[in-house]
Design a protein around this motif. Sequence first.
Motif, PDB file in Angstrom:
ATOM      1  N   MET A 119     -30.776  19.050  33.487  1.00 55.77           N
ATOM      2  CA  MET A 119     -32.500  18.849  33.242  1.00 55.77           C
ATOM      3  C   MET A 119     -33.640  19.275  32.356  1.00 55.77           C
ATOM      4  SD  MET A 119     -32.438  23.003  35.479  1.00 55.77           S
ATOM      5  CE  MET A 119     -31.706  22.426  37.906  1.00 55.77           C
ATOM      6  N   TYR A 120     -33.095  19.632  30.760  1.00 50.63           N
ATOM      7  CA  TYR A 120     -33.787  19.675  30.419  1.00 50.63           C
ATOM      8  C   TYR A 120     -33.981  17.737  30.150  1.00 50.63           C
ATOM      9  CZ  TYR A 120     -36.276  19.597  25.827  1.00 50.63           C
ATOM     10  OH  TYR A 120     -37.317  18.754  24.380  1.00 50.63           O
ATOM     11  N   LYS A 121     -33.038  17.240  30.209  1.00 48.60           N
ATOM     12  CA  LYS A 121     -33.434  15.311  29.806  1.00 48.60           C
ATOM     13  C   LYS A 121     -33.486  14.531  30.976  1.00 48.60           C
ATOM     14  CE  LYS A 121     -28.759  15.581  28.025  1.00 48.60           C
ATOM     15  NZ  LYS A 121     -27.025  15.602  27.618  1.00 48.60           N
ATOM     16  N   GLN A 122     -34.022  15.672  31.965  1.00 45.44           N
ATOM     17  CA  GLN A 122     -34.363  14.851  33.012  1.00 45.44           C
ATOM     18  C   GLN A 122     -36.174  14.945  32.468  1.00 45.44           C
ATOM     19  OE1 GLN A 122     -33.188  17.063  36.730  1.00 45.44           O
ATOM     20  NE2 GLN A 122     -31.439  16.187  36.517  1.00 45.44           N
ATOM     21  N   LEU A 123     -36.514  16.063  32.327  1.00 45.51           N
ATOM     22  CA  LEU A 123     -38.269  15.738  32.019  1.00 45.51           C
ATOM     23  C   LEU A 123     -38.658  14.770  31.622  1.00 45.51           C
ATOM     24  CD1 LEU A 123     -38.073  19.484  30.653  1.00 45.51           C
ATOM     25  CD2 LEU A 123     -38.899  18.895  32.980  1.00 45.51           C
ATOM     26  N   SER A 124     -39.749  14.439  31.392  1.00 44.78           N
ATOM     27  CA  SER A 124     -40.308  13.496  30.399  1.00 44.78           C
ATOM     28  C   SER A 124     -40.597  13.572  29.127  1.00 44.78           C
ATOM     29  CB  SER A 124     -41.965  12.848  30.852  1.00 44.78           C
ATOM     30  OG  SER A 124     -42.587  14.368  30.855  1.00 44.78           O
ATOM     31  N   SER A 125     -40.174  12.421  28.335  1.00 44.15           N
ATOM     32  CA  SER A 125     -40.498  12.553  26.647  1.00 44.15           C
ATOM     33  C   SER A 125     -41.458  13.695  26.748  1.00 44.15           C
ATOM     34  CB  SER A 125     -40.886  10.809  26.399  1.00 44.15           C
ATOM     35  OG  SER A 125     -41.351  10.401  26.907  1.00 44.15           O
ATOM     36  N   GLY A 126     -43.578  13.251  27.305  1.00 40.64           N
ATOM     37  CA  GLY A 126     -44.103  14.140  26.622  1.00 40.64           C
ATOM     38  C   GLY A 126     -43.925  15.798  26.498  1.00 40.64           C
ATOM     39  N   VAL A 127     -43.477  16.213  27.849  1.00 40.71           N
ATOM     40  CA  VAL A 127     -43.068  17.241  27.842  1.00 40.71           C
ATOM     41  C   VAL A 127     -42.271  17.363  27.365  1.00 40.71           C
ATOM     42  CG1 VAL A 127     -42.440  18.882  29.826  1.00 40.71           C
ATOM     43  CG2 VAL A 127     -43.590  16.763  30.939  1.00 40.71           C
ATOM     44  N   LYS A 128     -40.855  16.813  26.900  1.00 39.01           N
ATOM     45  CA  LYS A 128     -40.109  17.610  26.162  1.00 39.01           C
ATOM     46  C   LYS A 128     -40.803  17.481  24.352  1.00 39.01           C
ATOM     47  CE  LYS A 128     -36.463  14.562  27.328  1.00 39.01           C
ATOM     48  NZ  LYS A 128     -35.197  13.944  27.602  1.00 39.01           N
ATOM     49  N   ILE A 129     -41.888  16.720  24.402  1.00 43.23           N
ATOM     50  CA  ILE A 129     -42.198  17.043  23.259  1.00 43.23           C
ATOM     51  C   ILE A 129     -42.809  17.703  23.183  1.00 43.23           C
ATOM     52  CG2 ILE A 129     -44.229  15.854  21.235  1.00 43.23           C
ATOM     53  CD1 ILE A 129     -43.026  12.885  22.840  1.00 43.23           C
ATOM     54  N   SER A 130     -43.916  18.096  24.324  1.00 47.25           N
ATOM     55  CA  SER A 130     -44.550  19.710  24.504  1.00 47.25           C
ATOM     56  C   SER A 130     -43.690  20.806  24.223  1.00 47.25           C
ATOM     57  CB  SER A 130     -45.468  18.886  25.686  1.00 47.25           C
ATOM     58  OG  SER A 130     -46.485  18.138  25.463  1.00 47.25           O
ATOM     59  N   ILE A 131     -42.913  20.789  24.323  1.00 44.71           N
ATOM     60  CA  ILE A 131     -42.112  22.479  23.749  1.00 44.71           C
ATOM     61  C   ILE A 131     -41.816  22.381  23.433  1.00 44.71           C
ATOM     62  CG2 ILE A 131     -39.440  22.529  24.946  1.00 44.71           C
ATOM     63  CD1 ILE A 131     -40.116  22.030  27.700  1.00 44.71           C
ATOM     64  N   THR A 132     -41.330  20.954  22.275  1.00 44.79           N
ATOM     65  CA  THR A 132     -40.867  21.290  20.717  1.00 44.79           C
ATOM     66  C   THR A 132     -41.756  21.278  19.768  1.00 44.79           C
ATOM     67  OG1 THR A 132     -39.594  19.871  21.309  1.00 44.79           O
ATOM     68  CG2 THR A 132     -40.179  20.146  18.819  1.00 44.79           C
ATOM     69  N   ARG A 133     -43.201  21.016  20.452  1.00 43.06           N
ATOM     70  CA  ARG A 133     -44.350  21.591  19.734  1.00 43.06           C
ATOM     71  C   ARG A 133     -44.734  22.676  19.612  1.00 43.06           C
ATOM     72  NH1 ARG A 133     -48.068  18.534  21.241  1.00 43.06           N
ATOM     73  NH2 ARG A 133     -47.100  16.128  20.306  1.00 43.06           N
ATOM     74  N   SER A 134     -44.439  23.393  21.156  1.00 43.54           N
ATOM     75  CA  SER A 134     -44.733  24.651  21.479  1.00 43.54           C
ATOM     76  C   SER A 134     -43.670  25.820  20.719  1.00 43.54           C
ATOM     77  CB  SER A 134     -45.122  25.491  23.229  1.00 43.54           C
ATOM     78  OG  SER A 134     -43.319  25.286  23.757  1.00 43.54           O
ATOM     79  N   ILE A 135     -42.733  24.939  20.781  1.00 44.73           N
ATOM     80  CA  ILE A 135     -41.893  26.671  20.323  1.00 44.73           C
ATOM     81  C   ILE A 135     -41.964  26.198  18.704  1.00 44.73           C
ATOM     82  CG2 ILE A 135     -39.254  26.002  19.103  1.00 44.73           C
ATOM     83  CD1 ILE A 135     -38.322  24.764  22.296  1.00 44.73           C
TER      84      ILE A 135
ATOM     85  N   GLU B 249     -30.146  25.841  28.387  1.00 40.59           N
ATOM     86  CA  GLU B 249     -30.997  24.242  27.192  1.00 40.59           C
ATOM     87  C   GLU B 249     -32.198  24.971  26.677  1.00 40.59           C
ATOM     88  OE1 GLU B 249     -31.470  21.363  30.715  1.00 40.59           O
ATOM     89  OE2 GLU B 249     -29.443  20.742  30.785  1.00 40.59           O
ATOM     90  N   MET B 250     -32.914  25.720  27.206  1.00 35.12           N
ATOM     91  CA  MET B 250     -34.013  25.943  26.712  1.00 35.12           C
ATOM     92  C   MET B 250     -33.537  26.702  25.731  1.00 35.12           C
ATOM     93  SD  MET B 250     -36.808  24.083  27.687  1.00 35.12           S
ATOM     94  CE  MET B 250     -37.273  24.871  26.421  1.00 35.12           C
ATOM     95  N   ALA B 251     -32.709  27.269  25.552  1.00 31.25           N
ATOM     96  CA  ALA B 251     -32.011  28.503  24.348  1.00 31.25           C
ATOM     97  C   ALA B 251     -31.545  27.337  23.139  1.00 31.25           C
ATOM     98  CB  ALA B 251     -31.295  29.449  24.876  1.00 31.25           C
ATOM     99  N   ARG B 252     -30.366  26.476  23.321  1.00 31.59           N
ATOM    100  CA  ARG B 252     -30.392  25.719  22.615  1.00 31.59           C
ATOM    101  C   ARG B 252     -31.317  24.453  22.830  1.00 31.59           C
ATOM    102  NH1 ARG B 252     -26.275  25.591  26.973  1.00 31.59           N
ATOM    103  NH2 ARG B 252     -27.205  23.686  27.594  1.00 31.59           N
TER     104      ARG B 252
END
Length: 127
Positions: A1-17, A71-74
């Motif tokens: 599911m996480y892999k299906q997200l756009s790269s922009g959303v994945k970058i934003s998630i990483t930045r927020s963490i 996936e978010m926990a990983r």
Amino acid sequence: MYKQLSSGVKISITRSISTSFESYLASIGWDGERFSMEDFIASWQAYFQENAAWVEKIPTEILMSSEFHEEMARKIDEVIAKILNEEPTAKQIETIEALQKELGTDYSYACKAEAAYIEQLLKEKQK
């Protein structure tokens, strides 16, 4: 599911963490004895609910999925490991050593993010 997200959303998630992890550690003075994963997760959730637009870009069915939560926990573990394993820069070490000599302190630090925290702490003590 996480892999299906756009790269922009994945970058934003990483930045927020990253941002919330470093902020949480600063709030406890980078004291490993005071660290609580539950407190950090609560801090991260508060951060992304107040500051992150990425939450609104993920469909509710994905957000509620147990697979997505796993996936978010990983991802959280991966981001934390990267932060804690990044070496302080030579400039950080040089600056901190000079400040500690001037102020008569002996703070230790193990990673780049912690060095940034210590450097800021020492600069404030210097004022």
